[in-house]
Design a protein around this motif. Structure first.
Motif, mmCIF file in Angstrom:
data_model
loop_
_atom_site.group_PDB
_atom_site.id
_atom_site.type_symbol
_atom_site.label_atom_id
_atom_site.label_comp_id
_atom_site.label_asym_id
_atom_site.label_seq_id
_atom_site.Cartn_x
_atom_site.Cartn_y
_atom_site.Cartn_z
ATOM 1 N N LEU A 111 0.817 -1.214 0.000
ATOM 2 C CA LEU A 111 0.000 0.000 0.000
ATOM 3 C C LEU A 111 0.851 1.264 0.000
ATOM 4 O O LEU A 111 0.343 2.354 -0.274
ATOM 5 N N TYR A 112 2.145 1.123 0.308
ATOM 6 C CA TYR A 112 3.050 2.270 0.314
ATOM 7 C C TYR A 112 3.886 2.339 -0.963
ATOM 8 O O TYR A 112 4.882 3.066 -1.012
ATOM 9 N N ALA A 113 3.518 1.605 -1.994
ATOM 10 C CA ALA A 113 4.253 1.656 -3.253
ATOM 11 C C ALA A 113 4.390 3.104 -3.712
ATOM 12 O O ALA A 113 3.400 3.844 -3.746
ATOM 13 N N PRO A 114 5.584 3.537 -4.076
ATOM 14 C CA PRO A 114 5.780 4.945 -4.456
ATOM 15 C C PRO A 114 4.935 5.341 -5.663
ATOM 16 O O PRO A 114 4.825 4.591 -6.635
ATOM 17 N N PHE A 115 4.328 6.489 -5.557
ATOM 18 C CA PHE A 115 3.572 7.095 -6.654
ATOM 19 C C PHE A 115 2.473 6.166 -7.177
ATOM 20 O O PHE A 115 2.217 6.098 -8.370
ATOM 21 N N LEU A 116 1.815 5.504 -6.251
ATOM 22 C CA LEU A 116 0.685 4.639 -6.605
ATOM 23 C C LEU A 116 -0.533 5.488 -6.977
ATOM 24 O O LEU A 116 -1.253 5.178 -7.927
ATOM 25 N N TRP A 315 10.811 -5.157 -3.275
ATOM 26 C CA TRP A 315 9.568 -5.704 -2.757
ATOM 27 C C TRP A 315 8.984 -6.760 -3.709
ATOM 28 O O TRP A 315 7.776 -6.908 -3.812
ATOM 29 N N SER A 316 9.867 -7.487 -4.371
ATOM 30 C CA SER A 316 9.429 -8.438 -5.396
ATOM 31 C C SER A 316 8.529 -9.543 -4.834
ATOM 32 O O SER A 316 7.682 -10.087 -5.553
ATOM 33 N N ASP A 323 1.144 -5.289 -8.213
ATOM 34 C CA ASP A 323 0.603 -5.245 -9.574
ATOM 35 C C ASP A 323 -0.912 -5.061 -9.570
ATOM 36 O O ASP A 323 -1.462 -4.318 -10.393
ATOM 37 N N ALA A 324 -1.589 -5.735 -8.633
ATOM 38 C CA ALA A 324 -3.050 -5.604 -8.548
ATOM 39 C C ALA A 324 -3.441 -4.186 -8.160
ATOM 40 O O ALA A 324 -4.397 -3.612 -8.715
ATOM 41 N N LEU A 325 -2.697 -3.591 -7.233
ATOM 42 C CA LEU A 325 -2.983 -2.215 -6.823
ATOM 43 C C LEU A 325 -2.723 -1.234 -7.969
ATOM 44 O O LEU A 325 -3.505 -0.308 -8.205
ATOM 45 N N ARG A 326 -1.635 -1.432 -8.680
ATOM 46 C CA ARG A 326 -1.331 -0.530 -9.798
ATOM 47 C C ARG A 326 -2.369 -0.670 -10.915
ATOM 48 O O ARG A 326 -2.725 0.322 -11.572
#
Length: 333
Positions: A111-116, A315-316, A323-326
């Motif tokens: 949920l903290y992925a940069p620039f999501l 975070w692989s 990928d689902a969030l993006r």
């Protein structure tokens, strides 16, 4: 007294008795109790107002049988300590950042992925979506708590004591962060020294050089008047900052089905109201910061070349969730 008056009075009394009986029946399985709710944010913060709103809903819907006592500003300890209290049942509920949660359940770090997302409104849609909601189902087994729903704060920004023309100006500098892996990795990639520090210490730390910059959100900038010590704001929106409403698994197990439904409904409603409040308040907070006269410089992902790819490589293991969030984010306007 005439017969028709006696009949009317009798009917009125019977009606009142029926209403009273229905009221008693509706609260019969709700045991009188006081729930303790902990937060880490200062007293005036919107998270605490949401917790208070939840308490008011519970008190009203239980006819006064259920009340809530709020303990803000880390009165019950830091987030890790409050999670431990939730696990033992010493604390009933908490509104916590996902920082400590993601340390225990790494899937939440996605949920903290940069620039999501670009703003709070988009963040709210992601948090209401299937991927984020699915993560809540991991909490009972992996943490011993029930995740009811998400709240939010305003987007993450960077403040510095010195001007920043490029991200290289912050290399080697000390950046105050919330102590958890997603943010630590983000700043390590940028060759900025991540420096965990409690919020109440930040103001003085900026003044005495313990830190050179801070990762922060607009609400806390205003609450702590951090613009006095760090007059250069990079409006980055580099990450959203979710909060999660938690109930102790032990406490939840002891509730009746009616109590669970009442608590979950009140919490979900209050958190939904909170998310909407932030979506509306975020632009106003930014304008209030601008009005202080400090430098406010909007920058985008291009200011941080390569950081998204490098972060996602670190975070692989969470790639399916990221990928689902993006994918969900790509559908947002």
């Amino acid at each position: 007294m005439s017969s028709h008056i006696r009949t009317a009075l009798s009917r009125t009394l019977m009606s009142m008795a029926a209403v009273a009986a229905m009221t008693l029946a509706s609260t019969a399985s709700v045991t009188a109790k006081e729930y303790r709710v902990g937060t880490i944010v200062p007293a005036g913060h919107l998270w605490n107002k949401a917790a208070t709103s939840m308490g008011e809903k519970l008190q009203e819907r239980s006819n006064g049988e259920v009340t809530v006592s709020l303990f803000p500003a880390g009165q019950l300890g830091d987030e890790s300590q409050m999670v431990q209290q939730l696990q033992t049942g010493a604390l009933d509920m908490a509104f916590l950042t996902i920082a400590d949660v993601s340390n225990r359940v790494p899937e939440f770090g996605a949920l903290y992925a940069p620039f999501l997302v670009d703003n709070v409104s988009q963040a709210n849609e992601i948090l209401s979506g299937p991927t984020a909601q699915g993560l809540l189902e991991l909490l009972p087994k992996k943490m011993g708590v029930v995740g009811v729903d998400y709240g939010i704060a305003t987007m993450r920004e960077m403040m510095s004591t010195q001007p920043v023309e490029t991200i290289d100006d912050l290399k080697g500098k000390k950046m105050r962060i919330t102590p958890f892996k997603p943010f630590r990795d983000f700043y390590t990639i940028l060759e900025i020294a991540p420096t965990p520090m409690p919020l109440p210490d930040v103001y003085d730390a900026l003044a005495n050089g313990q830190v050179d910059a801070i990762d922060i959100d607009p609400e806390l900038i205003l609450n702590f008047k951090l613009y006095d010590r760090a007059p250069h704001l990079l409006l980055t929106n580099h990450a959203m900052f979710p909060m999660v409403g938690l109930v102790s698994g032990r406490v939840w197990a002891g509730m009746s089905e009616e109590e669970r439904d009442m608590v979950a409904t009140a919490m979900r409603e209050s958190l939904a109201e909170l998310r909407q409040q932030y979506a509306e308040a975020e632009p106003e907070m930014i304008e209030e910061i601008r009005a202080t006269g400090i430098e406010v410089k909007p920058v985008g992902p291009e200011f941080f070349p390569g950081v998204v790819e490098k972060w996602e490589a670190m975070w692989s293991e969470q790639k399916p969730t990221i990928d689902a969030l993006r994918e969900e984010a790509s559908q947002l306007q």
